[in-house]
Design a protein around this motif. Sequence first.
Motif, PDB file in Angstrom:
ATOM      1  N   ARG A  10     -17.116   8.005   8.973  1.00 10.61           N
ATOM      2  CA  ARG A  10     -16.103   9.022   8.689  1.00 10.61           C
ATOM      3  C   ARG A  10     -15.519   8.866   7.285  1.00 10.61           C
ATOM      4  N   THR A  11     -15.532   7.635   6.778  1.00  8.34           N
ATOM      5  CA  THR A  11     -14.902   7.360   5.492  1.00  8.34           C
ATOM      6  C   THR A  11     -15.818   7.633   4.315  1.00  8.34           C
ATOM      7  N   LEU A  12     -17.136   7.646   4.526  1.00  8.31           N
ATOM      8  CA  LEU A  12     -18.081   7.790   3.423  1.00  8.31           C
ATOM      9  C   LEU A  12     -17.772   8.956   2.488  1.00  8.31           C
ATOM     10  N   PRO A  13     -17.430  10.158   2.996  1.00  8.69           N
ATOM     11  CA  PRO A  13     -17.215  11.283   2.078  1.00  8.69           C
ATOM     12  C   PRO A  13     -16.076  11.056   1.077  1.00  8.69           C
ATOM     13  N   ALA A  14     -15.173  10.135   1.379  1.00  7.32           N
ATOM     14  CA  ALA A  14     -14.060   9.855   0.471  1.00  7.32           C
ATOM     15  C   ALA A  14     -14.369   8.729  -0.498  1.00  7.32           C
ATOM     16  N   LEU A  15     -15.560   8.119  -0.385  1.00  8.25           N
ATOM     17  CA  LEU A  15     -15.924   6.968  -1.196  1.00  8.25           C
ATOM     18  C   LEU A  15     -16.928   7.344  -2.277  1.00  8.25           C
ATOM     19  N   PRO A  16     -16.933   6.611  -3.392  1.00 13.29           N
ATOM     20  CA  PRO A  16     -18.002   6.800  -4.383  1.00 13.29           C
ATOM     21  C   PRO A  16     -19.357   6.509  -3.755  1.00 13.29           C
ATOM     22  N   ASP A  17     -20.387   7.224  -4.189  1.00 19.95           N
ATOM     23  CA  ASP A  17     -21.721   7.063  -3.617  1.00 19.95           C
ATOM     24  C   ASP A  17     -22.205   5.611  -3.681  1.00 19.95           C
ATOM     25  N   ALA A  18     -21.817   4.895  -4.706  1.00 16.70           N
ATOM     26  CA  ALA A  18     -22.292   3.523  -4.877  1.00 16.70           C
ATOM     27  C   ALA A  18     -21.826   2.607  -3.753  1.00 16.70           C
ATOM     28  N   ALA A  29     -10.912   3.745  -3.047  1.00 18.97           N
ATOM     29  CA  ALA A  29     -12.075   3.301  -3.821  1.00 18.97           C
ATOM     30  C   ALA A  29     -11.873   1.906  -4.386  1.00 18.97           C
ATOM     31  N   ALA A  30     -10.638   1.565  -4.734  1.00 17.45           N
ATOM     32  CA  ALA A  30     -10.360   0.238  -5.286  1.00 17.45           C
ATOM     33  C   ALA A  30     -10.366  -0.840  -4.220  1.00 17.45           C
ATOM     34  N   TRP A  31      -9.843  -0.525  -3.035  1.00 15.37           N
ATOM     35  CA  TRP A  31      -9.633  -1.559  -2.019  1.00 15.37           C
ATOM     36  C   TRP A  31     -10.729  -1.628  -0.968  1.00 15.37           C
ATOM     37  N   TRP A  32     -11.466  -0.577  -0.761  1.00  9.94           N
ATOM     38  CA  TRP A  32     -12.534  -0.596   0.243  1.00  9.94           C
ATOM     39  C   TRP A  32     -13.519  -1.738   0.007  1.00  9.94           C
ATOM     40  N   PRO A  33     -14.068  -1.902  -1.208  1.00 12.77           N
ATOM     41  CA  PRO A  33     -15.017  -3.016  -1.393  1.00 12.77           C
ATOM     42  C   PRO A  33     -14.370  -4.390  -1.267  1.00 12.77           C
ATOM     43  N   TRP A  90     -21.729   3.525  -0.520  1.00 13.46           N
ATOM     44  CA  TRP A  90     -22.250   3.939   0.786  1.00 13.46           C
ATOM     45  C   TRP A  90     -23.201   2.902   1.375  1.00 13.46           C
ATOM     46  N   ALA A  91     -24.113   2.366   0.585  1.00 13.65           N
ATOM     47  CA  ALA A  91     -25.061   1.384   1.118  1.00 13.65           C
ATOM     48  C   ALA A  91     -24.362   0.102   1.553  1.00 13.65           C
ATOM     49  N   PRO A  92     -23.488  -0.506   0.726  1.00 10.83           N
ATOM     50  CA  PRO A  92     -22.782  -1.693   1.219  1.00 10.83           C
ATOM     51  C   PRO A  92     -21.906  -1.414   2.435  1.00 10.83           C
ATOM     52  N   SER A  93     -21.395  -0.201   2.535  1.00 15.58           N
ATOM     53  CA  SER A  93     -20.597   0.167   3.706  1.00 15.58           C
ATOM     54  C   SER A  93     -21.459   0.199   4.957  1.00 15.58           C
ATOM     55  N   PHE A 136       0.814  -1.207   0.000  1.00 17.95           N
ATOM     56  CA  PHE A 136       0.000   0.000   0.000  1.00 17.95           C
ATOM     57  C   PHE A 136       0.853   1.266   0.000  1.00 17.95           C
ATOM     58  N   GLU A 137       2.056   1.197   0.520  1.00 15.55           N
ATOM     59  CA  GLU A 137       2.947   2.341   0.376  1.00 15.55           C
ATOM     60  C   GLU A 137       3.286   2.573  -1.090  1.00 15.55           C
ATOM     61  N   ARG A 138       3.497   1.491  -1.838  1.00  8.72           N
ATOM     62  CA  ARG A 138       3.743   1.627  -3.277  1.00  8.72           C
ATOM     63  C   ARG A 138       2.495   2.143  -3.995  1.00  8.72           C
ATOM     64  N   GLU A 139       1.339   1.593  -3.620  1.00  6.03           N
ATOM     65  CA  GLU A 139       0.094   2.009  -4.258  1.00  6.03           C
ATOM     66  C   GLU A 139      -0.164   3.502  -4.067  1.00  6.03           C
ATOM     67  N   THR A 140       0.045   4.002  -2.855  1.00 10.58           N
ATOM     68  CA  THR A 140      -0.228   5.417  -2.585  1.00 10.58           C
ATOM     69  C   THR A 140       0.872   6.327  -3.121  1.00 10.58           C
ATOM     70  N   ALA A 141       2.034   5.755  -3.425  1.00 16.16           N
ATOM     71  CA  ALA A 141       3.074   6.550  -4.082  1.00 16.16           C
ATOM     72  C   ALA A 141       2.753   6.755  -5.559  1.00 16.16           C
ATOM     73  N   ASP A 142       2.050   5.784  -6.147  1.00 20.42           N
ATOM     74  CA  ASP A 142       1.767   5.823  -7.582  1.00 20.42           C
ATOM     75  C   ASP A 142       0.412   6.450  -7.919  1.00 20.42           C
ATOM     76  N   ARG A 143      -0.527   6.421  -6.968  1.00 17.82           N
ATOM     77  CA  ARG A 143      -1.891   6.882  -7.251  1.00 17.82           C
ATOM     78  C   ARG A 143      -2.403   7.714  -6.087  1.00 17.82           C
ATOM     79  N   PRO A 144      -3.380   8.595  -6.323  1.00 12.41           N
ATOM     80  CA  PRO A 144      -3.983   9.349  -5.215  1.00 12.41           C
ATOM     81  C   PRO A 144      -4.610   8.406  -4.200  1.00 12.41           C
ATOM     82  N   TRP A 145      -4.567   8.802  -2.935  1.00 16.19           N
ATOM     83  CA  TRP A 145      -5.051   7.908  -1.888  1.00 16.19           C
ATOM     84  C   TRP A 145      -6.540   7.614  -2.049  1.00 16.19           C
TER      85      TRP A 145
END
Length: 371
Positions: free
Chosen positions: A256-264, A110-114, A266-269, A96-105
Amino acid sequence: MTDTQRGHADTSGTLDEALERIHLSGPERDGRLSNHAPMAVEALVRRGQAPAAHRWLDRYRAKLEDMPGSVEPVTGQNWHEALGDIRRVADWTLFFERETADRPWRTVLAAWWPRLLPGIAGGATHGVIRVGHSVRTLLEGEETAPRVREFAHALGYWAARYAPLPALERLTAPPGAAAALDQVPLIAEQDGDLPSRLGRLTGFPDWPGRRPEGPEAARAALGELVRAATHRYATHGHASPIMLVHSATAPNAVLRTLPALPDALWAPSMHAAWAASAAVTSAYAPREGLPVAGHGTAAQGTENTETAEHTQGAQDPQHSQGAQDPQDVFARAAAHGDDHTIKFTDTALDVGDESALVAAGRAIELNTPVW
């Protein structure tokens, strides 16, 4: 939301300095206990207790252990086999350090939360709680290198402790979150550690059923759950003062995390947060609550995987009576020093009503002060 509920963005550098110290250590200690330093320190700084953050960490650091060694790098091809393997926690962290170095957090989230959401109960929910604290900091302040690194460490810990719940019967649920928590079936034998208890789960109320139908409805339902679980701690927290805080802090981390996630998402979260809160309730709550002076909201919750260093403290009814100032309540939690008490009080301030402050007072009373 009031200024007290909103908290303070850190511009002093205190949080970044503390995170840099914390990142020299691993995410666990004593075989299974989570490193609570990044979560507690973030709460201290945000709630106006920044001058106490380094002193708190100075005392806590003796408990910390080094990060385990690498086993094999986690990659985009082999991550499935490393999921839920705590031996790979260093590999996950580096991934994840590599992932966040290459892409916005946010893109990484959004990719890993689900992918991680089905394993929300892993590590006694501390993976998602740590992510929630990290995301709050990134959303409300500068995206500094230590804060992005903390986000990577949090995701890495969640991935390494990923643990899905067993298949559960979906029971008819009452309409409200508080009533649904009251109707969560308790496991037959409340002994052993959390993973063994989770294996005895049989079913949960299907709350809130097929609702919510949209992202804002999901957010509202999740807020209702956090409020109900926080209130319920006042009357039921005595059964397991440490573990039952997670019935509120885990869903609040998701909120707390919802505002950083795609709306789609929110319900599964929201549904995953309910599962986590219900699981902790089923595993540790008592069959009957105790009345608490000053608790004006109907709420319901003995052993504890983290009680080796915590015992039930003496009750002090005076702290459960009358209107309380939120900042004073958090100052008491900070002076108390217990990491779970600090985090639960932080959640209680998010809820912001008098019953939540009473519940925070109960956490201060029930848990043993650290100093």
